[in-house]
Design a protein around this motif. Structure first.
Motif, PDB file in Angstrom:
ATOM      1  N   ARG A   1       0.829  -1.212   0.000  1.00 24.34           N
ATOM      2  CA  ARG A   1       0.000   0.000   0.000  1.00 24.34           C
ATOM      3  C   ARG A   1       0.859   1.255   0.000  1.00 24.34           C
ATOM      4  O   ARG A   1       0.576   2.216  -0.711  1.00 24.34           O
ATOM      5  CB  ARG A   1      -0.916   0.022   1.221  1.00 24.34           C
ATOM      6  N   SER A   2       1.915   1.256   0.804  1.00 26.18           N
ATOM      7  CA  SER A   2       2.739   2.459   0.895  1.00 26.18           C
ATOM      8  C   SER A   2       3.547   2.704  -0.376  1.00 26.18           C
ATOM      9  O   SER A   2       3.888   3.846  -0.679  1.00 26.18           O
ATOM     10  CB  SER A   2       3.674   2.386   2.094  1.00 26.18           C
ATOM     11  N   LEU A   3       3.848   1.664  -1.125  1.00 25.28           N
ATOM     12  CA  LEU A   3       4.599   1.831  -2.370  1.00 25.28           C
ATOM     13  C   LEU A   3       3.701   2.085  -3.573  1.00 25.28           C
ATOM     14  O   LEU A   3       4.194   2.394  -4.655  1.00 25.28           O
ATOM     15  CB  LEU A   3       5.466   0.597  -2.623  1.00 25.28           C
ATOM     16  N   ASN A   4       2.375   1.966  -3.395  1.00 26.73           N
ATOM     17  CA  ASN A   4       1.432   2.173  -4.479  1.00 26.73           C
ATOM     18  C   ASN A   4       1.179   3.673  -4.632  1.00 26.73           C
ATOM     19  O   ASN A   4       0.626   4.308  -3.741  1.00 26.73           O
ATOM     20  CB  ASN A   4       0.123   1.442  -4.171  1.00 26.73           C
ATOM     21  N   PRO A   5       1.545   4.271  -5.768  1.00 24.36           N
ATOM     22  CA  PRO A   5       1.347   5.715  -5.925  1.00 24.36           C
ATOM     23  C   PRO A   5      -0.127   6.107  -6.038  1.00 24.36           C
ATOM     24  O   PRO A   5      -0.475   7.261  -5.812  1.00 24.36           O
ATOM     25  CB  PRO A   5       2.112   6.041  -7.208  1.00 24.36           C
ATOM     26  N   ASP A   6      -1.007   5.166  -6.365  1.00 21.37           N
ATOM     27  CA  ASP A   6      -2.430   5.461  -6.500  1.00 21.37           C
ATOM     28  C   ASP A   6      -3.197   5.303  -5.202  1.00 21.37           C
ATOM     29  O   ASP A   6      -4.389   5.599  -5.151  1.00 21.37           O
ATOM     30  CB  ASP A   6      -3.060   4.546  -7.564  1.00 21.37           C
ATOM     31  N   TYR A   7      -2.558   4.835  -4.144  1.00 21.38           N
ATOM     32  CA  TYR A   7      -3.240   4.604  -2.871  1.00 21.38           C
ATOM     33  C   TYR A   7      -3.408   5.921  -2.124  1.00 21.38           C
ATOM     34  O   TYR A   7      -2.465   6.682  -1.941  1.00 21.38           O
ATOM     35  CB  TYR A   7      -2.458   3.615  -2.009  1.00 21.38           C
TER      36      TYR A   7
END
Length: 76
Positions: free
Chosen positions: A38-44
């Motif tokens: 989640r933390s590495l997902n730029p769309d989160y």
């Protein structure tokens, strides 16, 4: 030949240890990996999270006994 045997035994031992830790700590590792994903997902966006979270102090919220309501202090 003894060095190769020792190296193979060491590699197998490390692999078995890794598998043991993965199996023993599976729930914790899955939660951690999900958090990392989640933390590495730029769309989160955490503001878009629609999951209902439990309160930090559930006894204070769910305590609806008559004795507790007579002692309630209204704070503004």
């Amino acid at each position: 030949m003894g060095a190769i045997t020792s190296a193979v035994i060491a590699v197998v031992g490390v692999l078995l240890g890794w598998i043991t830790i993965e199996i023993a700590c599976k729930p914790c590792l899955e939660k951690g990996r999900e958090a990392i994903d989640r933390s590495l997902n730029p769309d989160y966006d955490p503001d878009d999270d629609t999951a209902i979270r439990a309160p930090l102090n559930p006894t204070a919220v769910s305590d609806q006994s008559p004795a507790a309501s007579s002692a309630t202090v209204k704070a503004v």
